[in-house]
Scaffold this motif. Structure first.
Motif, short mmCIF file in Angstrom:
data_model
loop_
_atom_site.label_atom_id
_atom_site.label_comp_id
_atom_site.label_asym_id
_atom_site.label_seq_id
_atom_site.Cartn_x
_atom_site.Cartn_y
_atom_site.Cartn_z
N THR A 56 -34.28 -1.60 40.70
CA THR A 56 -33.51 -0.39 41.00
C THR A 56 -32.69 -0.57 42.28
O THR A 56 -31.52 -0.17 42.34
CB THR A 56 -34.46 0.82 41.15
N PHE A 57 -33.29 -1.17 43.30
CA PHE A 57 -32.60 -1.40 44.57
C PHE A 57 -31.39 -2.32 44.38
O PHE A 57 -30.30 -2.06 44.91
CB PHE A 57 -33.57 -2.01 45.58
N ILE A 58 -31.57 -3.41 43.63
CA ILE A 58 -30.48 -4.37 43.42
C ILE A 58 -29.34 -3.74 42.62
O ILE A 58 -28.16 -3.89 42.97
CB ILE A 58 -31.02 -5.63 42.71
N ILE A 59 -29.68 -3.02 41.56
CA ILE A 59 -28.64 -2.37 40.75
C ILE A 59 -27.89 -1.33 41.57
O ILE A 59 -26.66 -1.22 41.47
CB ILE A 59 -29.27 -1.74 39.49
N THR A 60 -28.62 -0.57 42.38
CA THR A 60 -27.97 0.43 43.24
C THR A 60 -27.03 -0.23 44.24
O THR A 60 -25.90 0.23 44.43
CB THR A 60 -29.03 1.25 44.00
N SER A 61 -27.47 -1.31 44.87
CA SER A 61 -26.65 -1.98 45.88
C SER A 61 -25.42 -2.63 45.27
O SER A 61 -24.32 -2.58 45.85
CB SER A 61 -27.50 -3.04 46.60
N ILE A 62 -25.57 -3.24 44.09
CA ILE A 62 -24.44 -3.91 43.45
C ILE A 62 -23.38 -2.91 43.01
O ILE A 62 -22.17 -3.15 43.14
CB ILE A 62 -24.92 -4.76 42.26
N ASN A 63 -23.81 -1.76 42.51
CA ASN A 63 -22.87 -0.78 41.96
C ASN A 63 -22.40 0.25 42.99
O ASN A 63 -21.60 1.12 42.65
CB ASN A 63 -23.52 -0.05 40.78
N GLN A 116 -45.04 10.03 35.14
CA GLN A 116 -44.67 8.94 36.05
C GLN A 116 -43.52 8.11 35.51
O GLN A 116 -42.66 7.65 36.27
CB GLN A 116 -45.88 8.05 36.32
N ALA A 117 -43.46 7.91 34.20
CA ALA A 117 -42.31 7.22 33.61
C ALA A 117 -41.05 8.04 33.80
O ALA A 117 -39.97 7.50 34.12
CB ALA A 117 -42.56 6.96 32.12
N TYR A 118 -41.17 9.36 33.62
CA TYR A 118 -40.02 10.26 33.80
C TYR A 118 -39.55 10.27 35.26
O TYR A 118 -38.35 10.18 35.53
CB TYR A 118 -40.42 11.67 33.36
N VAL A 119 -40.48 10.37 36.20
CA VAL A 119 -40.12 10.46 37.62
C VAL A 119 -39.45 9.16 38.09
O VAL A 119 -38.43 9.19 38.79
CB VAL A 119 -41.37 10.76 38.48
N PHE A 120 -40.01 8.02 37.71
CA PHE A 120 -39.42 6.74 38.12
C PHE A 120 -38.01 6.60 37.57
O PHE A 120 -37.08 6.18 38.28
CB PHE A 120 -40.29 5.58 37.63
N THR A 121 -37.82 6.96 36.30
CA THR A 121 -36.50 6.87 35.68
C THR A 121 -35.52 7.86 36.30
O THR A 121 -34.36 7.53 36.56
CB THR A 121 -36.61 7.13 34.16
N LEU A 122 -35.99 9.09 36.57
CA LEU A 122 -35.14 10.11 37.17
C LEU A 122 -34.69 9.71 38.57
O LEU A 122 -33.50 9.83 38.91
CB LEU A 122 -35.88 11.44 37.22
N LEU A 123 -35.61 9.24 39.41
CA LEU A 123 -35.25 8.83 40.76
C LEU A 123 -34.28 7.65 40.74
O LEU A 123 -33.34 7.58 41.54
CB LEU A 123 -36.50 8.47 41.57
N SER A 124 -34.50 6.70 39.83
CA SER A 124 -33.58 5.57 39.71
C SER A 124 -32.18 6.06 39.34
O SER A 124 -31.17 5.61 39.91
CB SER A 124 -34.08 4.58 38.66
N ALA A 125 -32.13 7.00 38.40
CA ALA A 125 -30.83 7.56 37.99
C ALA A 125 -30.16 8.30 39.14
O ALA A 125 -28.93 8.22 39.32
CB ALA A 125 -31.02 8.49 36.79
N LEU A 126 -30.94 9.02 39.94
CA LEU A 126 -30.38 9.72 41.10
C LEU A 126 -29.81 8.74 42.12
O LEU A 126 -28.74 8.98 42.69
CB LEU A 126 -31.45 10.59 41.75
N TYR A 127 -30.49 7.65 42.33
CA TYR A 127 -29.98 6.63 43.27
C TYR A 127 -28.68 6.02 42.75
O TYR A 127 -27.74 5.79 43.52
CB TYR A 127 -31.02 5.54 43.48
N GLY A 157 -26.59 7.54 40.79
CA GLY A 157 -25.57 8.58 40.91
C GLY A 157 -25.03 8.70 42.33
O GLY A 157 -23.83 8.84 42.53
N MET A 158 -25.92 8.60 43.33
CA MET A 158 -25.47 8.66 44.72
C MET A 158 -24.62 7.45 45.11
O MET A 158 -23.68 7.57 45.91
CB MET A 158 -26.67 8.79 45.65
N ALA A 159 -24.94 6.29 44.53
CA ALA A 159 -24.19 5.08 44.86
C ALA A 159 -22.82 5.03 44.24
O ALA A 159 -21.92 4.38 44.76
CB ALA A 159 -25.01 3.84 44.43
N THR A 160 -22.64 5.72 43.12
CA THR A 160 -21.36 5.68 42.40
C THR A 160 -20.54 6.95 42.54
O THR A 160 -19.45 7.07 41.97
CB THR A 160 -21.59 5.40 40.91
N GLU A 161 -21.06 7.93 43.28
CA GLU A 161 -20.36 9.20 43.43
C GLU A 161 -19.08 9.02 44.25
O GLU A 161 -19.08 8.33 45.28
CB GLU A 161 -21.26 10.22 44.12
N GLU A 162 -18.00 9.65 43.79
CA GLU A 162 -16.74 9.60 44.51
C GLU A 162 -16.69 10.75 45.53
O GLU A 162 -16.83 11.91 45.18
CB GLU A 162 -15.56 9.74 43.54
#
Length: 361
Positions: A235-242, A341-352, A354-359
């Motif tokens: 999640t960290f690597i994908i967030t940083s790259i994008n 826990q599967a939902y929370v991990f996926t949701l937090l990853s998606a939020l990260y 979203g914050m990294a790609t937000e204009e």
């Protein structure tokens, strides 16, 4: 596809019906039996032993008799080269094999070490431990499910879902419509859907398999911090790259923050950069702690039976009724926690994401 079905059936059959039945060698049988009789039940070792990773798949023990399924040991030593053998050679950790043994104390406790010149040295260890085999099993199950569903979509294009399709499709749509789209945005969510679906189903399936006490279930995969660390790093690597330009500029110069928080000591940039690393840390610890805690609570209720049983047999029988009821309740609760826990991990990853790609405007 038929070959995958057959492989899974054969694997589950072998894992379930071909455990290694073993007992300690006769040369130390009497002494070992006396030690067992004098040894008191230690709930801490019992609980940690069941949630920790292992080189064999232990089912149960009674006295010197152990019902286990041995797993392949693969180690490389700079002194003696590559070694491949089954974990049954260790006789449940009581013996050494080719100078290798499972350390009982010290920094490497529970790990394979090599004794060289009287010293214990840790070799390169890529053995098939219980968690590794459980992960490979869940991967085969996921591949089988999604390859089957993809094939059904191609064969039944434009028709209503049927069979496995009707089970998986609502979950996929839930991840897309309730997690990815709101968190990332309508225009950019599709890019991250493969990863989000992968971690959701991977975590959920391994959580469920960890609750099942029979082979190939019972492994504490998502309750192992090294595994949750790898998932968080993805999640960290994908967030940083994008992350776009606005995301990285925001790290250094946060808009709307008073200048005295940026100069002469850059407090806000330091906080923002720390947040860059605390986000995946939270992902790692949250999943690990919740799953490990659930297993520990269940094993704690099992321990109560033996603790009271050592005091008085009747007291142990009475405590077993209460413990079993609480175990059933906790197991049902774990079914819910596995999904949450599967939902929370996926949701937090998606939020990260979203914050990294937000204009930012």
């Amino acid at each position: 596809m038929k070959n995958i079905h057959r492989f899974l059936l054969i694997f589950f059959f072998i894992a379930s019906v071909s455990p290694a039945f073993a007992s300690d060698d006769e040369h130390d049988g009497n002494a070992h039996q006396t030690t067992h009789e004098q040894e008191k039940f230690e709930p801490g070792n019992f609980i940690l032993g069941h949630i920790a990773d292992a080189y064999e798949w232990h089912v149960f023990s009674t006295g010197d008799f152990h019902f286990t399924a041995p797993l392949p040991v693969i180690v490389y030593s700079k002194y003696s080269g590559l070694h491949v053998f089954m974990s049954s050679k260790f006789h449940h950790g009581h013996e050494s094999y080719q100078r290798f043994e499972i350390a009982k104390t010290g920094d490497y406790k529970g790990k394979i070490v090599e004794t060289v010149a009287g010293k214990q040295i840790r070799p390169l260890d890529v053995s098939m431990t219980k968690n590794v085999v459980a992960m490979l099993t869940s991967m085969f199950i996921l591949l089988w499910v999604f390859i089957s569903v993809a094939k059904s979509y191609k064969q039944r294009k434009g028709q209503a879902p049927k069979g496995m399709q009707s089970l998986v499709e609502p979950i996929i749509l839930f991840v897309r419509d309730e997690i990815a789209k709101p968190a990332i945005g309508e225009k950019k969510f599709e890019k991250f859907m493969p990863y989000l679906l992968t971690i959701f189903f991977f975590i959920w399936l391994n959580n469920l398999m960890g609750i099942v006490p029979l082979l190939p279930g019972g492994a504490n995969v998502t309750g192992n911090i090294t595994i949750t660390l790898v998932l968080a790093l993805f999640t960290f690597i994908i967030t940083s790259i994008n992350g776009n330009k606005a995301y990285w500029v925001h790290m250094v110069n946060t808009p709307g923050v008073p200048w005295w928080l940026k100069f002469p000591i850059p407090l806000m940039p330091i906080v923002e950069i720390m947040g860059l690393f605390t986000k995946p840390f939270v992902l790692m610890v949250r999943l690990f702690a919740n799953i490990a805690a659930g297993h520990m609570i269940i094993m704690a209720f099992v321990s109560l039976i033996f603790i009271f049983g050592q005091v008085n047999l009747s007291l142990g029988l009475g405590a077993s009724v209460i413990s079993v009821l609480f175990m059933i309740f906790m197991t049902l609760l774990e079914l819910l926690v596995a999904l949450i826990q599967a939902y929370v991990f996926t949701l937090l990853s998606a939020l990260y994401f979203g914050m990294a790609t937000e204009e930012h405007h």
